[in-house]
Scaffold this active site. Structure first.
Site, PDB file in Angstrom:
ATOM      1  N   TYR A   1    -101.175  18.006 -10.446  1.00  0.00           N
ATOM      2  CA  TYR A   1    -100.455  19.212 -10.028  1.00  0.00           C
ATOM      3  C   TYR A   1    -100.773  19.623  -8.594  1.00  0.00           C
ATOM      4  O   TYR A   1    -100.198  20.575  -8.087  1.00  0.00           O
ATOM      5  CB  TYR A   1    -100.803  20.377 -10.968  1.00  0.00           C
ATOM      6  CG  TYR A   1    -102.299  20.615 -11.029  1.00  0.00           C
ATOM      7  CD1 TYR A   1    -102.935  21.388 -10.066  1.00  0.00           C
ATOM      8  CD2 TYR A   1    -103.077  20.036 -12.011  1.00  0.00           C
ATOM      9  CE1 TYR A   1    -104.309  21.573 -10.085  1.00  0.00           C
ATOM     10  CE2 TYR A   1    -104.438  20.210 -12.050  1.00  0.00           C
ATOM     11  CZ  TYR A   1    -105.053  20.990 -11.089  1.00  0.00           C
ATOM     12  OH  TYR A   1    -106.405  21.156 -11.105  1.00  0.00           O
ATOM     13  N   GLY A   2    -101.699  18.937  -7.926  1.00  0.00           N
ATOM     14  CA  GLY A   2    -102.163  19.396  -6.617  1.00  0.00           C
ATOM     15  C   GLY A   2    -102.134  18.325  -5.550  1.00  0.00           C
ATOM     16  O   GLY A   2    -101.110  17.683  -5.310  1.00  0.00           O
ATOM     17  N   THR A   3    -103.282  18.110  -4.927  1.00  0.00           N
ATOM     18  CA  THR A   3    -103.353  17.246  -3.748  1.00  0.00           C
ATOM     19  C   THR A   3    -103.189  15.758  -4.060  1.00  0.00           C
ATOM     20  O   THR A   3    -103.032  14.967  -3.140  1.00  0.00           O
ATOM     21  CB  THR A   3    -104.676  17.456  -2.987  1.00  0.00           C
ATOM     22  OG1 THR A   3    -105.768  17.103  -3.844  1.00  0.00           O
ATOM     23  CG2 THR A   3    -104.808  18.894  -2.515  1.00  0.00           C
ATOM     24  N   LEU A   4    -103.195  15.375  -5.331  1.00  0.00           N
ATOM     25  CA  LEU A   4    -102.938  13.987  -5.690  1.00  0.00           C
ATOM     26  C   LEU A   4    -101.444  13.673  -5.751  1.00  0.00           C
ATOM     27  O   LEU A   4    -101.052  12.504  -5.820  1.00  0.00           O
ATOM     28  CB  LEU A   4    -103.577  13.648  -7.046  1.00  0.00           C
ATOM     29  CG  LEU A   4    -105.093  13.466  -7.034  1.00  0.00           C
ATOM     30  CD1 LEU A   4    -105.629  13.447  -8.457  1.00  0.00           C
ATOM     31  CD2 LEU A   4    -105.481  12.190  -6.301  1.00  0.00           C
TER      32      LEU A   4
ATOM     33  N   GLU B   1    -112.520  14.404  -8.339  1.00  0.00           N
ATOM     34  CA  GLU B   1    -112.388  15.746  -8.897  1.00  0.00           C
ATOM     35  C   GLU B   1    -113.730  16.414  -9.191  1.00  0.00           C
ATOM     36  O   GLU B   1    -113.768  17.560  -9.633  1.00  0.00           O
ATOM     37  CB  GLU B   1    -111.533  15.709 -10.164  1.00  0.00           C
ATOM     38  CG  GLU B   1    -110.134  15.162  -9.945  1.00  0.00           C
ATOM     39  CD  GLU B   1    -109.247  16.023  -9.044  1.00  0.00           C
ATOM     40  OE1 GLU B   1    -109.706  17.065  -8.541  1.00  0.00           O
ATOM     41  OE2 GLU B   1    -108.087  15.651  -8.842  1.00  0.00           O
TER      42      GLU B   1
END
Length: 177
Positions: free
Chosen positions: A20-23, A96
């Site tokens: 849901y983010g920087t990946l 993470e």
């Protein structure tokens, strides 16, 4: 959720990971996903959305955190689903900060955008030790997606101050007003 991509006892295990983010594609840590894909340790499955309403907030340095507080937010979170090998999962766990108490990988129900078919996967949630404090610190407001607009305050890991650990920064962030 762990799945077998081939049949038989020696079949490699794959885990569905909701990002849901920087990946996600277009963001700073997606280069890790690209590397995993190039080594056949990950496959992009598609764009998905959480089945339940969950808070997505920004922590210190604009880092996105999904909070395991079902129903606390008015948003279902948009992201990407990947099928990841055990080797790829190990690399994601390191990024993470699983062993450092930054995130924890837990089950999540997601569905393809525009569909009601629910898929069980896993996601990296903010660690339970600070999730409630982060929600309070965020003014009980979250985001539907980590977008270019939301990412505007994000500071890459290599550009962050080195005088405190990220876990210490999370604690300071949550305790500030």
């Amino acid at each position: 959720m762990t799945i077998s991509v081939t049949s038989g006892a020696d079949a490699p295990k794959q885990t569905l990971i909701f990002s849901y983010g920087t990946l996600k594609q277009g963001f700073s840590n997606h280069k890790l996903m690209q590397d995993l894909i190039s080594k056949n340790d990950a496959v992009f499955v598609g764009n998905y959305i959480t089945d339940r309403r969950l808070p997505l907030v920004r922590g210190p340095y604009g880092v996105p955190f999904l909070l395991n507080l079902p129903g606390a937010s008015r948003h279902r979170v948009r992201g990407e689903l990947y099928s990841v090998s055990d080797a790829g999962l190990q690399r994601l766990d390191v990024l993470e900060g699983i062993t450092l108490g930054h995130y924890e990988r837990l089950p999540i129900a997601v569905r393809p955008e525009g569909s009601d078919a629910v898929v069980e996967a896993e996601a990296y949630y903010a660690h339970r030790n600070f999730a409630e404090d982060m929600w309070r610190r965020s003014g009980y407001e979250g985001f539907e997606a980590f977008s270019d607009e939301v990412a505007k305050g994000y500071v890459r890991r290599d550009l962050r101050p080195k005088d405190r650990s990220f876990r210490e920064q999370i604690t300071l962030f949550c305790s500030s007003s």
